[in-house]
Design a protein around this motif. Sequence first.
Motif, PDB file in Angstrom:
ATOM      1  N   LEU A 159       0.818  -1.211   0.000  1.00  0.00           N
ATOM      2  CA  LEU A 159       0.000   0.000   0.000  1.00  0.00           C
ATOM      3  C   LEU A 159       0.854   1.265   0.000  1.00  0.00           C
ATOM      4  CD1 LEU A 159      -2.757  -1.126   2.524  1.00  0.00           C
ATOM      5  CD2 LEU A 159      -3.006  -0.851   0.041  1.00  0.00           C
ATOM      6  N   MET A 160       2.009   1.228   0.655  1.00  0.00           N
ATOM      7  CA  MET A 160       2.921   2.384   0.663  1.00  0.00           C
ATOM      8  C   MET A 160       3.416   2.680  -0.743  1.00  0.00           C
ATOM      9  SD  MET A 160       4.423   4.828   2.202  1.00  0.00           S
ATOM     10  CE  MET A 160       4.400   4.523   3.944  1.00  0.00           C
ATOM     11  N   HIS A 161       3.809   1.648  -1.474  1.00  0.00           N
ATOM     12  CA  HIS A 161       4.275   1.852  -2.851  1.00  0.00           C
ATOM     13  C   HIS A 161       3.156   2.417  -3.721  1.00  0.00           C
ATOM     14  CE1 HIS A 161       8.280   0.306  -2.333  1.00  0.00           C
ATOM     15  NE2 HIS A 161       7.792  -0.768  -1.730  1.00  0.00           N
ATOM     16  N   GLU A 162       1.943   1.911  -3.529  1.00  0.00           N
ATOM     17  CA  GLU A 162       0.801   2.432  -4.292  1.00  0.00           C
ATOM     18  C   GLU A 162       0.524   3.896  -3.955  1.00  0.00           C
ATOM     19  OE1 GLU A 162      -2.530  -0.123  -3.481  1.00  0.00           O
ATOM     20  OE2 GLU A 162      -1.597  -1.855  -4.480  1.00  0.00           O
ATOM     21  N   SER A 163       0.623   4.247  -2.682  1.00  0.00           N
ATOM     22  CA  SER A 163       0.320   5.629  -2.281  1.00  0.00           C
ATOM     23  C   SER A 163       1.332   6.613  -2.847  1.00  0.00           C
ATOM     24  CB  SER A 163       0.249   5.752  -0.756  1.00  0.00           C
ATOM     25  OG  SER A 163       1.523   5.643  -0.162  1.00  0.00           O
ATOM     26  N   MET A 164       2.555   6.174  -3.029  1.00  0.00           N
ATOM     27  CA  MET A 164       3.584   7.062  -3.577  1.00  0.00           C
ATOM     28  C   MET A 164       3.370   7.349  -5.063  1.00  0.00           C
ATOM     29  SD  MET A 164       6.898   5.609  -1.615  1.00  0.00           S
ATOM     30  CE  MET A 164       7.600   6.644  -0.364  1.00  0.00           C
ATOM     31  N   GLN A 165       2.471   6.622  -5.699  1.00  0.00           N
ATOM     32  CA  GLN A 165       2.157   6.844  -7.110  1.00  0.00           C
ATOM     33  C   GLN A 165       0.994   7.822  -7.295  1.00  0.00           C
ATOM     34  OE1 GLN A 165       4.324   5.423  -9.277  1.00  0.00           O
ATOM     35  NE2 GLN A 165       5.254   4.705  -7.375  1.00  0.00           N
ATOM     36  N   ARG A 166       0.323   8.187  -6.222  1.00  0.00           N
ATOM     37  CA  ARG A 166      -0.846   9.061  -6.301  1.00  0.00           C
ATOM     38  C   ARG A 166      -0.437  10.530  -6.264  1.00  0.00           C
ATOM     39  NH1 ARG A 166      -2.779   5.547  -2.224  1.00  0.00           N
ATOM     40  NH2 ARG A 166      -3.875   3.829  -3.203  1.00  0.00           N
ATOM     41  N   PRO A 167      -1.224  11.393  -6.901  1.00  0.00           N
ATOM     42  CA  PRO A 167      -0.945  12.835  -6.850  1.00  0.00           C
ATOM     43  C   PRO A 167      -1.005  13.395  -5.428  1.00  0.00           C
ATOM     44  CG  PRO A 167      -2.778  12.369  -8.359  1.00  0.00           C
ATOM     45  CD  PRO A 167      -2.361  11.074  -7.742  1.00  0.00           C
ATOM     46  N   ASP A 168      -1.746  12.749  -4.550  1.00  0.00           N
ATOM     47  CA  ASP A 168      -1.843  13.217  -3.165  1.00  0.00           C
ATOM     48  C   ASP A 168      -0.482  13.236  -2.482  1.00  0.00           C
ATOM     49  OD1 ASP A 168      -4.511  13.120  -3.724  1.00  0.00           O
ATOM     50  OD2 ASP A 168      -5.030  11.690  -2.156  1.00  0.00           O
ATOM     51  N   PHE A 169       0.348  12.257  -2.788  1.00  0.00           N
ATOM     52  CA  PHE A 169       1.668  12.173  -2.177  1.00  0.00           C
ATOM     53  C   PHE A 169       2.511  13.382  -2.585  1.00  0.00           C
ATOM     54  CE2 PHE A 169       6.138  10.706  -2.622  1.00  0.00           C
ATOM     55  CZ  PHE A 169       6.433  10.590  -1.279  1.00  0.00           C
ATOM     56  N   ILE A 170       2.537  13.687  -3.863  1.00  0.00           N
ATOM     57  CA  ILE A 170       3.306  14.839  -4.364  1.00  0.00           C
ATOM     58  C   ILE A 170       2.771  16.128  -3.740  1.00  0.00           C
ATOM     59  CG2 ILE A 170       3.946  16.164  -6.421  1.00  0.00           C
ATOM     60  CD1 ILE A 170       5.279  13.401  -6.218  1.00  0.00           C
ATOM     61  N   GLU A 171       1.451  16.282  -3.698  1.00  0.00           N
ATOM     62  CA  GLU A 171       0.849  17.491  -3.129  1.00  0.00           C
ATOM     63  C   GLU A 171       1.162  17.602  -1.645  1.00  0.00           C
ATOM     64  OE1 GLU A 171      -1.173  20.983  -2.269  1.00  0.00           O
ATOM     65  OE2 GLU A 171      -0.223  20.232  -4.090  1.00  0.00           O
ATOM     66  N   GLY A 172       1.098  16.505  -0.920  1.00  0.00           N
ATOM     67  CA  GLY A 172       1.381  16.532   0.515  1.00  0.00           C
ATOM     68  C   GLY A 172       2.809  16.945   0.809  1.00  0.00           C
ATOM     69  N   ILE A 173       3.753  16.389   0.071  1.00  0.00           N
ATOM     70  CA  ILE A 173       5.164  16.725   0.261  1.00  0.00           C
ATOM     71  C   ILE A 173       5.426  18.167  -0.168  1.00  0.00           C
ATOM     72  CG2 ILE A 173       7.519  16.185  -0.514  1.00  0.00           C
ATOM     73  CD1 ILE A 173       6.325  14.137   1.449  1.00  0.00           C
ATOM     74  N   THR A 174       4.891  18.564  -1.317  1.00  0.00           N
ATOM     75  CA  THR A 174       5.094  19.927  -1.830  1.00  0.00           C
ATOM     76  C   THR A 174       4.523  20.957  -0.854  1.00  0.00           C
ATOM     77  OG1 THR A 174       5.002  19.098  -4.096  1.00  0.00           O
ATOM     78  CG2 THR A 174       4.692  21.469  -3.786  1.00  0.00           C
ATOM     79  N   ALA A 175       3.316  20.726  -0.369  1.00  0.00           N
ATOM     80  CA  ALA A 175       2.692  21.656   0.578  1.00  0.00           C
ATOM     81  C   ALA A 175       3.526  21.764   1.853  1.00  0.00           C
ATOM     82  CB  ALA A 175       1.270  21.203   0.900  1.00  0.00           C
ATOM     83  N   PHE A 176       4.070  20.651   2.318  1.00  0.00           N
ATOM     84  CA  PHE A 176       4.901  20.665   3.512  1.00  0.00           C
ATOM     85  C   PHE A 176       6.129  21.547   3.310  1.00  0.00           C
ATOM     86  CE2 PHE A 176       8.543  18.862   5.830  1.00  0.00           C
ATOM     87  CZ  PHE A 176       8.115  19.033   7.138  1.00  0.00           C
ATOM     88  N   PHE A 177       6.846  21.343   2.199  1.00  0.00           N
ATOM     89  CA  PHE A 177       8.060  22.125   1.942  1.00  0.00           C
ATOM     90  C   PHE A 177       7.760  23.588   1.643  1.00  0.00           C
ATOM     91  CE2 PHE A 177      10.094  17.924   1.148  1.00  0.00           C
ATOM     92  CZ  PHE A 177      11.056  18.040   2.137  1.00  0.00           C
ATOM     93  N   GLU A 178       6.622  23.863   1.023  1.00  0.00           N
ATOM     94  CA  GLU A 178       6.238  25.247   0.734  1.00  0.00           C
ATOM     95  C   GLU A 178       5.530  25.906   1.917  1.00  0.00           C
ATOM     96  OE1 GLU A 178       3.992  25.130  -2.934  1.00  0.00           O
ATOM     97  OE2 GLU A 178       5.774  24.598  -4.112  1.00  0.00           O
ATOM     98  N   LYS A 179       5.367  25.154   3.014  1.00  0.00           N
ATOM     99  CA  LYS A 179       4.740  25.672   4.233  1.00  0.00           C
ATOM    100  C   LYS A 179       3.365  26.294   3.958  1.00  0.00           C
ATOM    101  CE  LYS A 179       9.138  26.616   6.623  1.00  0.00           C
ATOM    102  NZ  LYS A 179       9.619  25.340   6.548  1.00  0.00           N
ATOM    103  N   ARG A 180       2.533  25.529   3.246  1.00  0.00           N
ATOM    104  CA  ARG A 180       1.173  25.966   2.915  1.00  0.00           C
ATOM    105  C   ARG A 180       0.220  24.805   3.149  1.00  0.00           C
ATOM    106  NH1 ARG A 180      -0.238  23.299  -1.607  1.00  0.00           N
ATOM    107  NH2 ARG A 180       1.377  22.787  -3.112  1.00  0.00           N
ATOM    108  N   PRO A 181      -1.074  25.104   3.282  1.00  0.00           N
ATOM    109  CA  PRO A 181      -2.040  24.011   3.416  1.00  0.00           C
ATOM    110  C   PRO A 181      -2.108  23.191   2.126  1.00  0.00           C
ATOM    111  CG  PRO A 181      -3.032  26.127   4.013  1.00  0.00           C
ATOM    112  CD  PRO A 181      -1.690  26.413   3.393  1.00  0.00           C
TER     113      PRO A 181
END
Length: 192
Positions: A159-181
């Motif tokens: 399930l972890m490998h599958e989740s890393m393929q979803r756009p949610d993963f990219i958005e979650g990481i990007t939002a964290f680094f950009e310090k935004r919701p």
Amino acid sequence: CAVIEDVPEARGERPRILVEWWPKPVIGAINGACAGLGLAQALMCDLRFAAAGAKFTTAFARRGLIAEYGISWILPRLVGWGAALDLLLTGRTFYAEEALELGLVKEVVVPEELLPRVLAYADDVARNCAPSALAVIKRQVYDDALRDMVATSAQAEKLMHESMQRPDFIEGITAFFEKRPPDFPPLKEDMP
């Protein structure tokens, strides 16, 4: 909080265990008496909040009934075997404050703050958590209750490998680094 439109009991059918098929978190707000079938339904919510002084009882044994609607499965998982047997065998009344001590509810708040608190909690989850992650995590929790640790770990790896393929993963990481919701997309129909 999600509005459940296709609930079997709304069609006159026996209630299903909502946690088994609804991919979104189901949050219960208990503001009064919660007994028998009502308690069983409340326990099937993923999380429960209660108003101070709210009364709870299983009541089944005091009415000559058995533990109905899956309460014998969920109650021991929430409060432990000893507490579950106490509540089921005695059918005694207990209050929100004891429900909190037992782990049956997440929080107890004054009655007039119950709905605002539950809505604020749900809003925080909706704004900050990926719908796809919520659906998968929820499915994991209920499915893994019946698996051993080796099978659980193997499934989590998949399930972890599958989740890393979803756009949610990219958005979650990007939002964290950009310090935004985060701005997660809605849950897809094919998610668990």
